[in-house]
Design a protein around this motif. Sequence first.
Motif, PDB file in Angstrom:
ATOM      1  N   ILE A   1      -5.859  11.534  -2.903  1.00  0.00           N
ATOM      2  CA  ILE A   1      -4.587  11.187  -2.169  1.00  0.00           C
ATOM      3  C   ILE A   1      -4.043  12.484  -1.740  1.00  0.00           C
TER       4      ILE A   1
ATOM      5  N   ARG B   1      -6.099  14.288   1.169  1.00  0.00           N
ATOM      6  CA  ARG B   1      -6.043  13.255   2.538  1.00  0.00           C
ATOM      7  C   ARG B   1      -4.685  13.024   2.992  1.00  0.00           C
TER       8      ARG B   1
ATOM      9  N   GLU C   1      -8.364   5.381  -7.155  1.00  0.00           N
ATOM     10  CA  GLU C   1      -8.163   6.568  -6.074  1.00  0.00           C
ATOM     11  C   GLU C   1      -7.721   7.716  -6.836  1.00  0.00           C
TER      12      GLU C   1
ATOM     13  N   SER D   1       0.828  -1.294  -0.074  1.00  0.00           N
ATOM     14  CA  SER D   1      -0.259   0.098  -0.083  1.00  0.00           C
ATOM     15  C   SER D   1       0.827   1.273  -0.141  1.00  0.00           C
ATOM     16  N   ARG D   2       0.647   2.215   1.124  1.00  0.00           N
ATOM     17  CA  ARG D   2       1.486   3.258   0.975  1.00  0.00           C
ATOM     18  C   ARG D   2       3.034   2.946   1.021  1.00  0.00           C
TER      19      ARG D   2
ATOM     20  N   TRP E   1      -9.591   0.623  -5.650  1.00  0.00           N
ATOM     21  CA  TRP E   1      -9.170   1.800  -5.274  1.00  0.00           C
ATOM     22  C   TRP E   1      -7.656   2.087  -5.706  1.00  0.00           C
TER      23      TRP E   1
HETATM   24  C1  GTR Z   1      -5.469   4.618   1.259  1.00  0.00           C
HETATM   25  C2  GTR Z   1      -4.533   5.410   0.470  1.00  0.00           C
HETATM   26  C3  GTR Z   1      -3.863   4.508  -0.594  1.00  0.00           C
HETATM   27  C4  GTR Z   1      -2.992   3.592   0.002  1.00  0.00           C
HETATM   28  C5  GTR Z   1      -3.633   3.057   1.459  1.00  0.00           C
HETATM   29  C6  GTR Z   1      -2.880   2.589   2.427  1.00  0.00           C
HETATM   30  O1  GTR Z   1      -6.325   5.337   2.256  1.00  0.00           O
HETATM   31  O2  GTR Z   1      -5.484   6.195  -0.278  1.00  0.00           O
HETATM   32  O3  GTR Z   1      -3.237   5.315  -1.552  1.00  0.00           O
HETATM   33  O4  GTR Z   1      -1.839   4.156   0.210  1.00  0.00           O
HETATM   34  O5  GTR Z   1      -4.298   3.965   2.116  1.00  0.00           O
HETATM   35  O6  GTR Z   1      -1.675   2.734   2.622  1.00  0.00           O
HETATM   36  O7  GTR Z   1      -3.336   1.638   3.257  1.00  0.00           O
END
Ligand code: GTR
Length: 512
Positions: A393, A396, A388, A346-347, A441
Amino acid sequence: MRLQALLLSGLITACSHPLEIVGEGDILSASGTRDCSLADFRAGKDKCTSNLVVNAYQETYTAAPASGWEFDKWLNYCETNTSPSCRFNVPASEVGKHWGKSAPPLVAVFRETVQPTRYPYGLPDPLVSESGSPILEPSQWYSLRRPETLELFAEHIYGRTPAGALSSRYYDFEVDRNALGGIATRKQLRRELKNSQGSVVLDILLYLPNEGAGPYPVFLGLNFNGNHTINSDSNIRLPRGWVEATENNRASANDRGNRKQRWNVEELIARGYGVATVYYGDMDPDYDDGFQNGVHPLFYSAGASEPAANEWGSIGAWAWGLSRVLDYLLVDPEVSPGEVAVMGFSRLGKAALWAAAQDERFAMAISNNSGTLGASLSRREGIAQGKEPLSQISSRFGYWFARNMAQYVDNPGLLPVDQHQLIALIAPRPVYIASASNDLWADPLGEFEGGKYASKVYQLLGKDGFFGSQSPASHEQIDSVVGYHLRPGNHEVTLYDWQRFMDFADLHLGGG
Ligand code: GTR
């Protein structure tokens, strides 16, 4: 009288007139008696290597390219003839000049057909420089296009990573050679990095297999909730700083092992891999405090209280931290230095890709569901249902990026680069991209295409990418140097994902 005897008696002039093939294709003769196929040529058959000709010699040769190849030119004879057909009419006197010897070979040269690459969605071509010149040689990639691509990602998306030196010290070493029921060695150590403006401390946790002979390949990844959450091992140190979703934002022993299904440490150890991790908050806690905590303030120039618009955000700091852990792994004699793979979910998958793009000491990169401004293409926004958007992005999590990124939120088509070029920056090192089918997403197809459209760079550098293939059905793994799988299910890292990462690493880490 037999031909051999006639030749020896000198009544007939004869010589060898070899045929040669460069590239892939056949040389066919109109008479059908002097064909030299590629297979014959490679096998060194007489009909190619000798091709005995006697007295006056007439033949029409045709160069017939193999599939994926085209006729380029003839050498030595027919040089002025641009057609694949070459007419020979050699008088006996000419054959006589080479009597008993070999005349220079007739060479048919074939070249590979260049398939024009069509990049959809208006994606920038990774192999055309900013000034518009095509990148045709690996040297042009390394000296021109790679540096300028890296620069564009730094300037417009993740921000520049500061280069200033920090003083470093390792301390609080702990080694347990009987960890995880005896299958692993656990090492814990702290690395402090500081200057006159502040310090950060990275709490490093490393497990290595006890079985077999080291040094061992290692997967390095940041964790979201603290080292103590990746396994129930009660000896793992708790993070000392801010942790999300905990009472008073403090780590608690109650959370030991509560993310172990995301790490599967025992399975990795059983397959001969080590695991290294650091809590990502050690470099920069994941909330917007105007960059007052974490590593950023160590690099402020006089009078500054936040990074400049083209300087690093949190992802830049996390990627930097991965490199600072790698510094340690490369000097641990039990870690195989050419076999450290950086992995992120993810991130933290975005951070893993950015780390591997900048730091060529990482031997492999693995992106798990990294999504927007990770592996998936920004220009699919509005095309991919549920992807997304940059505006989300940015609103937030704007602090993850350089402030410059915000200029593109209304029009990703104006970005000077797209994410296939981030993956291309990892070439020729193996990269693996994993998606999950319900994770719209993150845009699974956009993640797949991030790898797909990076593949031309891999091909230029002599590696086999998956350019041209379609998105695989769930569970099918693509294991070329740009690898991929789509797992059925949600945004997560599972044992299934790790098994695929290990299969891929078995094939490609350390040269495969
Ligand atoms: C979400 C974000 C994604 C992803 C995710 C994560 O809310 O929008 O880009 O990075 O978090 O890291 O779990």
